[in-house]
Design an enzyme around this catalytic site. Structure first.
Site, short mmCIF file in Angstrom:
data_model
loop_
_atom_site.label_atom_id
_atom_site.label_comp_id
_atom_site.label_asym_id
_atom_site.label_seq_id
_atom_site.Cartn_x
_atom_site.Cartn_y
_atom_site.Cartn_z
CG ASP A 190 -2.31 0.61 0.88
OD1 ASP A 190 -2.31 1.75 0.38
OD2 ASP A 190 -3.35 -0.04 1.10
CG HIS A 261 -4.33 2.15 -2.12
ND1 HIS A 261 -4.33 3.00 -1.05
CD2 HIS A 261 -5.64 1.96 -2.44
CE1 HIS A 261 -5.58 3.31 -0.70
NE2 HIS A 261 -6.41 2.69 -1.55
CD GLU A 325 -9.95 3.87 -1.04
OE1 GLU A 325 -10.84 4.30 -0.28
OE2 GLU A 325 -8.83 3.51 -0.62
C1 TNX Z 1 -10.85 1.97 2.24
S1 TNX Z 1 -11.51 -0.89 1.60
C2 TNX Z 1 -9.75 1.31 1.73
C3 TNX Z 1 -8.54 1.16 2.55
C4 TNX Z 1 -8.66 1.89 3.86
C5 TNX Z 1 -10.05 1.66 4.43
C6 TNX Z 1 -10.27 2.23 5.78
C7 TNX Z 1 -10.58 -0.50 0.49
C8 TNX Z 1 -10.61 -1.38 -0.65
N1 TNX Z 1 -9.80 0.60 0.57
O1 TNX Z 1 -7.42 1.57 1.81
O2 TNX Z 1 -7.68 1.44 4.72
O3 TNX Z 1 -11.01 2.21 3.55
O4 TNX Z 1 -11.49 1.81 6.33
#
Ligand code: TNX
Length: 525
Positions: A190, A261, A325
């Site tokens: 990440d 990420h 994301e």
């Molecule tokens: C969303 S869940 C994210 C993570 C974060 C999390 C915190 C997901 C696929 N991505 O990168 O740590 O929310 O709740």
């Protein structure tokens, strides 16, 4: 006199019944009319009546040693002493893990439909043992017929935001096993750290596994601690974990995040980003604009080479490629990304993300593996064979199942174990509110799906993002007791779900957590 004895034995048997508190609730549990107890002592043998049941015997002995301070002799032939017989029964249940159990004056009998089933029978046996240290362990007479409801019963751990030592990862795998769950999703890369050794790209761990500070407090924070922080697992250690998990019938699914990420990877190899950097291993939480460049072929070569080292370490058929994301800002400004879109007639950056994922899927499929991606991989078109992990609610999962894709449900509002479980948390969490009762109420098969589509719901998973979990103790606090609730959601028949009953059994489970020396949240609100 006879009457007093009758009443006394009635009370005795009632109190014996009260001792049976199994989580997850078995499919069928019967107590005999005449109650009684079989007592396990250091002399009780474990009898291996079937081949390949050593893992179960070893797990039982390790547990007994750690909790009660003694082990049992293991033998292959039954003598005259009643013992714990481990065997196979033909049960013909579609999902591996079914078992029968009988406890009587003759001892304990566990028959699994395969070695996994026998192992789960042993987990049930552990829950019948006293919740205080003792040298003789009475277990109530009973019969159980049991099998899992879902084939994917998962727990995830983010080791990037905070790094956890190998010893804790093993403990975590034990917790998964004790709850009859069977998948460990290991979130290894990440923005805040790359955590797996890749021999071809040593800078991933030399530079990418370390950050120069971490924010203090809840995002956006009250400052930065300016402390160098990091760590990673060598490939040898990864193998050790995979092997440890396999002995507990747990499959480890690695996650290598792409295209977003990616800050840690870009810091190590800046030419993989759209601008060429410089980049930094992130010191704060959230979503970052710097992602793998989708227009640069060397990015795909790099990721394929990484996966060429990762995939052989994990026998699992699944490889998680993230996909969540991924902001499109840097792609929008990047000439190479524009060219890629024009060359492939992609109408927007979502389709470019889809191109990225599909190109990686093709490669991974060619190695005989299946990709899992977060539900963003639906945007711009789903890769043909992908399994979808639905996290932003259930909609992504519903849509994917309707497109005949397999789905693992991980919706934030039920199974995000990083969310607060109490309105008055005594330490900082990411916020929101998912009390244990909410997790317990979760039904993984959405009403929107018909019977055929429902078959695509493989199960569900609890996610443990560790932005606000710096220590193993905090991780334990966040997973317990919600992990116990989740295990019942995933294992027990839907019609057996009963919060009041679970709450009673949980009181006994709290004593067991204490016996394990584990930290847990005691508030049930
Ligand atoms: C969303 S869940 C994210 C993570 C974060 C999390 C915190 C997901 C696929 N991505 O990168 O740590 O929310 O709740």
């Amino acid at each position: 006199m006879k009457r007093i004895w009758f009443i006394a034995s009635l009370f005795l048997s009632m109190s014996m019944y009260a001792q049976v508190n199994i989580i997850p609730q078995p499919v069928e549990l019967k107590m005999p009319e005449t109650a009684g107890q079989f007592v396990i002592t250091a002399k009780t043998p474990i009898i291996l009546e079937g081949a390949g049941l050593e893992n179960s015997a070893r797990f039982l002995n390790d547990y007994l040693k750690q909790i009660y301070g003694f082990t049992l002799p293991i033998t292959k032939k039954a003598g005259t002493t009643p013992g714990i017989r481990l065997n196979f029964d033909r049960l013909n249940h579609p999902i591996p893990g079914a078992y029968n159990m009988e406890i009587s004056a003759k001892g304990v009998y566990i028959g699994g439909d395969n070695a996994t089933g026998t192992f789960y029978g042993v987990q049930t046996l552990l829950q019948l043992l006293p919740t205080a240290k003792a040298s003789s362990l009475p277990v109530s007479y009973l019969t159980i017929k049991d099998h899992p409801r879902f084939q994917y019963r998962g727990l995830h751990l983010d080791v990037s935001r905070h790094f956890f030592p190998l010893s804790f990862v093993k403990k975590y795998i034990d917790y998964i096993a004790l709850h009859k769950m069977n998948y460990f999703h290991w979130h290894l890369t990440d923005d805040q750290g790359w955590r797996i050794e890749i021999k071809k790209y040593p800078n991933l761990t030399k530079a990418g596994a370390w950050r120069n500070g971490t924010i203090i407090g809840r995002y956006p924070g009250t400052g930065n601690d300016s402390l160098r922080y990091g760590g990673f697992y060598t490939q040898k250690e990864v193998k050790e974990i995979v092997d440890y998990a396999a002995k507990r019938y747990i499959t480890v699914v690695p996650e290598i995040e792409m295209p977003g990420h990616a800050s840690a990877a870009l810091t190590a190899y800046p030419h993989l980003g759209c601008t060429g950097g410089p980049y930094q291993v992130q010191q704060t939480w959230g979503v970052f604009n710097d992602v793998f460049c989708a227009g640069n072929d060397s990015v795909f070569t790099f990721l394929q080479n990484v996966l060429d080292e990762v995939m052989p370490l994990f026998p699992a058929k699944y490889v998680h490629i993230g996909g969540d994301e991924c902001p499109k800002d840097s792609w929008k400004k990047c000439p190479k990304c524009h060219k890629r879109m024009a060359d492939n007639k992609l109408k927007d950056e979502h389709e470019l993300q889809s191109y990225f994922v599909q190109r990686m899927e093709k490669y991974i499929n060619s190695k005989g593996k299946t990709i899992i991606g977060w539900d963003e991989i639906l945007e711009g078109g789903l890769a043909p064979n992908a399994v979808v992990m639905s996290w932003r609610g259930e909609q992504g999962g519903i849509e994917a199942a309707k497109q005949n894709h397999d789905v693992i449900m991980t919706p934030t509002n039920f199974v995000y174990l990083d969310y607060s479980q109490s309105k008055q948390e005594d330490s900082v969490t990411i916020g929101n509110y998912v009390p244990v009762k909410k997790t317990y109420s979760y039904e993984p098969v959405p009403k929107e799906l018909n019977a055929d589509q429902s078959k695509h719901i493989l199960g569900a998973q609890g996610n443990v993002w560790t932005e606000y979990m710096k220590t193993p103790k905090k991780v334990e606090y966040m997973i317990f007791p919600r992990l116990s609730a989740l295990s019942e959601v995933l294992w027990s028949p839907a019609e057996k779900r009963n919060w009041d009953d679970f709450e009673k059994r949980l009181q006994e489970q709290f004593k067991r957590y204490t016996l394990w020396g584990t930290n847990y949240n005691k508030k049930l609100e």
